[in-house]
Design a protein around this motif. Structure first.
Motif, PDB file in Angstrom:
ATOM      1  N   VAL A 147     -17.462  25.478 -30.415  1.00  0.00           N
ATOM      2  CA  VAL A 147     -17.794  24.095 -30.747  1.00  0.00           C
ATOM      3  C   VAL A 147     -17.368  23.845 -32.186  1.00  0.00           C
ATOM      4  O   VAL A 147     -17.739  24.595 -33.086  1.00  0.00           O
ATOM      5  N   MET A 148     -16.583  22.802 -32.394  1.00  0.00           N
ATOM      6  CA  MET A 148     -16.189  22.412 -33.744  1.00  0.00           C
ATOM      7  C   MET A 148     -17.254  21.474 -34.311  1.00  0.00           C
ATOM      8  O   MET A 148     -17.665  20.525 -33.647  1.00  0.00           O
ATOM      9  N   LEU A 149     -17.702  21.779 -35.513  1.00  0.00           N
ATOM     10  CA  LEU A 149     -18.649  20.950 -36.256  1.00  0.00           C
ATOM     11  C   LEU A 149     -17.931  20.542 -37.530  1.00  0.00           C
ATOM     12  O   LEU A 149     -17.756  21.351 -38.436  1.00  0.00           O
ATOM     13  N   THR A 150     -17.469  19.299 -37.586  1.00  0.00           N
ATOM     14  CA  THR A 150     -16.508  18.910 -38.605  1.00  0.00           C
ATOM     15  C   THR A 150     -16.638  17.443 -38.988  1.00  0.00           C
ATOM     16  O   THR A 150     -17.260  16.662 -38.260  1.00  0.00           O
ATOM     17  N   THR A 151     -16.037  17.069 -40.085  1.00  0.00           N
ATOM     18  CA  THR A 151     -15.940  15.653 -40.468  1.00  0.00           C
ATOM     19  C   THR A 151     -14.732  15.011 -39.790  1.00  0.00           C
ATOM     20  O   THR A 151     -14.594  13.799 -39.814  1.00  0.00           O
ATOM     21  N   GLU A 152     -13.865  15.803 -39.194  1.00  0.00           N
ATOM     22  CA  GLU A 152     -12.640  15.312 -38.551  1.00  0.00           C
ATOM     23  C   GLU A 152     -12.963  14.608 -37.238  1.00  0.00           C
ATOM     24  O   GLU A 152     -13.595  15.179 -36.353  1.00  0.00           O
ATOM     25  N   ASN A 156     -11.700  22.478 -41.223  1.00  0.00           N
ATOM     26  CA  ASN A 156     -10.972  22.650 -42.483  1.00  0.00           C
ATOM     27  C   ASN A 156     -11.611  23.724 -43.347  1.00  0.00           C
ATOM     28  O   ASN A 156     -12.682  23.516 -43.921  1.00  0.00           O
ATOM     29  N   MET A 157     -10.941  24.885 -43.417  1.00  0.00           N
ATOM     30  CA  MET A 157     -11.422  26.014 -44.213  1.00  0.00           C
ATOM     31  C   MET A 157     -10.224  26.738 -44.815  1.00  0.00           C
ATOM     32  O   MET A 157      -9.137  26.702 -44.243  1.00  0.00           O
ATOM     33  N   PRO A 158     -10.439  27.407 -45.954  1.00  0.00           N
ATOM     34  CA  PRO A 158      -9.347  28.205 -46.527  1.00  0.00           C
ATOM     35  C   PRO A 158      -9.101  29.467 -45.688  1.00  0.00           C
ATOM     36  O   PRO A 158      -9.909  29.808 -44.836  1.00  0.00           O
ATOM     37  N   ASN A 159      -8.005  30.120 -45.958  1.00  0.00           N
ATOM     38  CA  ASN A 159      -7.596  31.368 -45.301  1.00  0.00           C
ATOM     39  C   ASN A 159      -7.212  31.180 -43.839  1.00  0.00           C
ATOM     40  O   ASN A 159      -6.141  31.571 -43.433  1.00  0.00           O
ATOM     41  N   MET A 160      -8.107  30.604 -43.037  1.00  0.00           N
ATOM     42  CA  MET A 160      -7.791  30.299 -41.644  1.00  0.00           C
ATOM     43  C   MET A 160      -8.703  29.163 -41.201  1.00  0.00           C
ATOM     44  O   MET A 160      -9.924  29.274 -41.287  1.00  0.00           O
ATOM     45  N   ASP A 161      -8.104  28.078 -40.700  1.00  0.00           N
ATOM     46  CA  ASP A 161      -8.906  26.941 -40.256  1.00  0.00           C
ATOM     47  C   ASP A 161      -9.529  27.228 -38.890  1.00  0.00           C
ATOM     48  O   ASP A 161      -9.172  28.182 -38.209  1.00  0.00           O
ATOM     49  N   GLY A 162     -10.461  26.378 -38.500  1.00  0.00           N
ATOM     50  CA  GLY A 162     -11.194  26.591 -37.267  1.00  0.00           C
ATOM     51  C   GLY A 162     -10.368  26.510 -36.003  1.00  0.00           C
ATOM     52  O   GLY A 162     -10.596  27.260 -35.050  1.00  0.00           O
ATOM     53  N   LEU A 163      -9.387  25.611 -35.957  1.00  0.00           N
ATOM     54  CA  LEU A 163      -8.557  25.505 -34.758  1.00  0.00           C
ATOM     55  C   LEU A 163      -7.629  26.711 -34.602  1.00  0.00           C
ATOM     56  O   LEU A 163      -7.408  27.185 -33.487  1.00  0.00           O
ATOM     57  N   THR A 164      -7.119  27.216 -35.712  1.00  0.00           N
ATOM     58  CA  THR A 164      -6.306  28.436 -35.644  1.00  0.00           C
ATOM     59  C   THR A 164      -7.164  29.597 -35.166  1.00  0.00           C
ATOM     60  O   THR A 164      -6.740  30.391 -34.321  1.00  0.00           O
ATOM     61  N   MET A 165      -8.400  29.680 -35.694  1.00  0.00           N
ATOM     62  CA  MET A 165      -9.313  30.733 -35.253  1.00  0.00           C
ATOM     63  C   MET A 165      -9.567  30.606 -33.750  1.00  0.00           C
ATOM     64  O   MET A 165      -9.522  31.604 -33.017  1.00  0.00           O
ATOM     65  N   ASP A 187      -7.627  16.582 -29.304  1.00  0.00           N
ATOM     66  CA  ASP A 187      -6.768  16.965 -28.188  1.00  0.00           C
ATOM     67  C   ASP A 187      -6.213  18.370 -28.377  1.00  0.00           C
ATOM     68  O   ASP A 187      -6.146  19.150 -27.421  1.00  0.00           O
ATOM     69  N   ARG A 188      -5.795  18.677 -29.600  1.00  0.00           N
ATOM     70  CA  ARG A 188      -5.311  20.031 -29.888  1.00  0.00           C
ATOM     71  C   ARG A 188      -6.412  21.043 -29.597  1.00  0.00           C
ATOM     72  O   ARG A 188      -6.165  22.088 -28.983  1.00  0.00           O
ATOM     73  N   GLY A 189      -7.628  20.732 -30.032  1.00  0.00           N
ATOM     74  CA  GLY A 189      -8.755  21.623 -29.770  1.00  0.00           C
ATOM     75  C   GLY A 189      -8.987  21.819 -28.287  1.00  0.00           C
ATOM     76  O   GLY A 189      -9.194  22.947 -27.818  1.00  0.00           O
ATOM     77  N   LYS A 190      -8.944  20.746 -27.540  1.00  0.00           N
ATOM     78  CA  LYS A 190      -9.160  20.830 -26.089  1.00  0.00           C
ATOM     79  C   LYS A 190      -8.086  21.695 -25.438  1.00  0.00           C
ATOM     80  O   LYS A 190      -8.376  22.514 -24.566  1.00  0.00           O
ATOM     81  N   THR A 191      -6.834  21.514 -25.862  1.00  0.00           N
ATOM     82  CA  THR A 191      -5.729  22.311 -25.327  1.00  0.00           C
ATOM     83  C   THR A 191      -5.931  23.798 -25.620  1.00  0.00           C
ATOM     84  O   THR A 191      -5.657  24.651 -24.772  1.00  0.00           O
ATOM     85  N   ILE A 192      -6.430  24.100 -26.813  1.00  0.00           N
ATOM     86  CA  ILE A 192      -6.679  25.492 -27.208  1.00  0.00           C
ATOM     87  C   ILE A 192      -7.804  26.107 -26.385  1.00  0.00           C
ATOM     88  O   ILE A 192      -7.788  27.298 -26.086  1.00  0.00           O
TER      89      ILE A 192
END
Length: 123
Positions: A80-85, A55-64, A92-97
């Motif tokens: 690697v996502m480092l997040t509170t999520e 979760n970030m402004p302008n562009m989130d990590g999964l979109t990046m 699953d979305r991350g894995k697919t990406i």
């Protein structure tokens, strides 16, 4: 040449992760959001690992991450996502990406040193 790119809109979190990695022998670059992260990746082909908040402004990590894989065509960099999520659908979305790993904050550096070194070719 940077080896690890830390992407987080929180300056405190960026500094915690970047400092830990530097103290453990990694070269580190930082970015303030996904858009900044993509710019860093375009300018430094030496980046081997991206550690990013979701979760970030302008562009989130999964979109990046999606843009790294599809627009840049970079299939080699580890993400690697480092997040509170901790939402299974988001994971699953991350894995697919093509996200390599998912770490739920708080950051416990010692637990990830081995895999991070392997991702960066340091072992």
């Amino acid at each position: 040449m940077a080896i690890v790119l830390v992407v987080d809109d929180s300056s405190t979190m960026r500094e915690i992760v970047a400092s830990f990695l530097r103290q453990n022998g990694f070269e580190v670059a930082v970015a303030t959001d996904g858009r900044d992260g993509l710019l860093q990746l375009r300018s430094d082909p030496g980046i081997r690992l991206v550690i990013s908040d979701v979760n970030m402004p302008n562009m989130d990590g999964l979109t990046m991450a999606d843009k790294i894989r599809n627009e840049l065509g970079n299939k080699d960099v580890r993400i690697v996502m480092l997040t509170t999520e901790d939402n299974p659908a988001m994971r699953d979305r991350g894995k697919t990406i093509g996200v390599t790993g998912w770490i739920v904050k708080p950051f416990r550096g010692e637990a990830v040193l081995g895999p991070f070194r392997k991702f960066c070719g340091m072992t």
